[in-house]
Design an enzyme around this catalytic site. Structure first.
Site, PDB file in Angstrom:
ATOM      1  CB  THR A 134      14.086  41.725  50.640  1.00  0.00           C
ATOM      2  OG1 THR A 134      13.157  41.873  51.729  1.00  0.00           O
ATOM      3  CG2 THR A 134      15.166  42.790  50.758  1.00  0.00           C
TER       4      THR A 134
ATOM      5  CG  ASP B 185      -1.923  46.078  48.604  1.00  0.00           C
ATOM      6  OD1 ASP B 185      -2.688  45.815  49.567  1.00  0.00           O
ATOM      7  OD2 ASP B 185      -0.707  46.225  48.743  1.00  0.00           O
TER       8      ASP B 185
ATOM      9  NE  ARG C   7       4.406  41.504  49.322  1.00  0.00           N
ATOM     10  CZ  ARG C   7       4.238  41.064  48.096  1.00  0.00           C
ATOM     11  NH1 ARG C   7       4.707  39.889  47.748  1.00  0.00           N
ATOM     12  NH2 ARG C   7       3.592  41.769  47.203  1.00  0.00           N
TER      13      ARG C   7
ATOM     14  CG  ASP D 113      -3.134  49.434  49.355  1.00  0.00           C
ATOM     15  OD1 ASP D 113      -2.883  49.467  50.572  1.00  0.00           O
ATOM     16  OD2 ASP D 113      -2.288  49.678  48.470  1.00  0.00           O
TER      17      ASP D 113
HETATM   18  N1  URA Z   1      -0.428  40.890  48.356  1.00  0.00           N
HETATM   19  C1  URA Z   1      -1.490  41.474  47.759  1.00  0.00           C
HETATM   20  O1  URA Z   1      -2.280  42.166  48.416  1.00  0.00           O
HETATM   21  N2  URA Z   1      -1.699  41.293  46.430  1.00  0.00           N
HETATM   22  C2  URA Z   1      -0.878  40.539  45.666  1.00  0.00           C
HETATM   23  O2  URA Z   1      -1.123  40.385  44.463  1.00  0.00           O
HETATM   24  C3  URA Z   1       0.240  39.934  46.297  1.00  0.00           C
HETATM   25  C4  URA Z   1       0.438  40.114  47.641  1.00  0.00           C
END
Ligand code: URA
Length: 213
Positions: free
Chosen positions: A107, A203, A103, A206
């Site tokens: 945007t 994330d 993503r 990550d």
């Molecule tokens: N992607 C993620 O890894 N964490 C989020 O909070 C939203 C999208």
């Protein structure tokens, strides 16, 4: 779309540890696998089977086996990869296809950057793995992709979902004409201005695999 929030004390216990910012990557990966195995139990409730009779040491027993074609498990790269092992533990004979989606952080639009899937998914039940249903754009695009290839039954498995993502997924998949289910370990409060789930877990990619700039 049917939404199932897997409300179970063991799931909540593991999810709480997963959310904790002090949880390191190896523990985060292990907890993700364990959680997905628990979610997979619920997600496979309608997996297709056919009758099978076996002979026990005592008598004949009527049972079932998974139908052909076997279900297809589709982790969405990169974070969905962390869910694959947990899913395969419960469904070892499923085939696996890969969908790479990213993503745009400004945007928030999703685009496909890699794909390794059978060309023809006619008659296939697909289990899509993506830990975070945030805006819903990625999952909606993945479902659209699979249905265009012929998939006729879709179950998405996520660890967390935001109300905004569920609404978008519901809207974007309302026309697909195949049964669609979402199984998630929890439904969180909202998205923040950066598109992160609140309270969420940060994330997921990550935390599973480290930061890639
Ligand atoms: N992607 C993620 O890894 N964490 C989020 O909070 C939203 C999208």
């Amino acid at each position: 779309m049917r939404v199932h929030v897997a409300d179970h004390p063991l799931i909540t216990h593991k999810l709480t540890a997963l959310r904790d910012e002090r949880t390191d990557s190896p523990t985060f990966r292990r907890l993700t696998e364990e959680l997905v195995t628990l979610l997979a139990y619920e997600a496979t409730r309608h997996v297709r089977t056919e009758p099978l009779t076996v002979t026990t040491p005592v008598a004949q027993a009527i049972g079932v086996r998974l139908s052909n074609p076997k279900p297809l498990v589709v982790p969405i790269l990169r974070a969905g990869l962390g869910m694959l092992e947990g899913m395969q533990r419960l469904l070892p004979t499923a085939e696996v296809g890969f969908l790479g989606m990213i993503r745009n952080e400004e945007t928030l639009a999703a685009s496909t950057y890699a794909e390794r899937l059978p060309d023809d998914l006619a008659g296939r039940q697909c289990f899509v793995l993506d830990p975070m249903l945030a805006t819903g754009g990625t999952l909606a695009a993945a479902v659209d992709f699979l249905v265009r290839r012929g998939a006729d039954h879709i179950t998405a498995i996520t660890l967390l979902a935001a109300p905004e993502g569920i609404e978008r997924l519901e809207q974007d998949t309302s026309h697909i004409g195949v049964p669609m289910t979402l199984v998630t370990a929890a439904l969180d409060e909202k998205l923040n201005e950066k598109g992160y789930i609140v309270p969420g877990l940060g994330d997921a990619g990550d935390r599973l695999y480290g930061v890639v700039d």
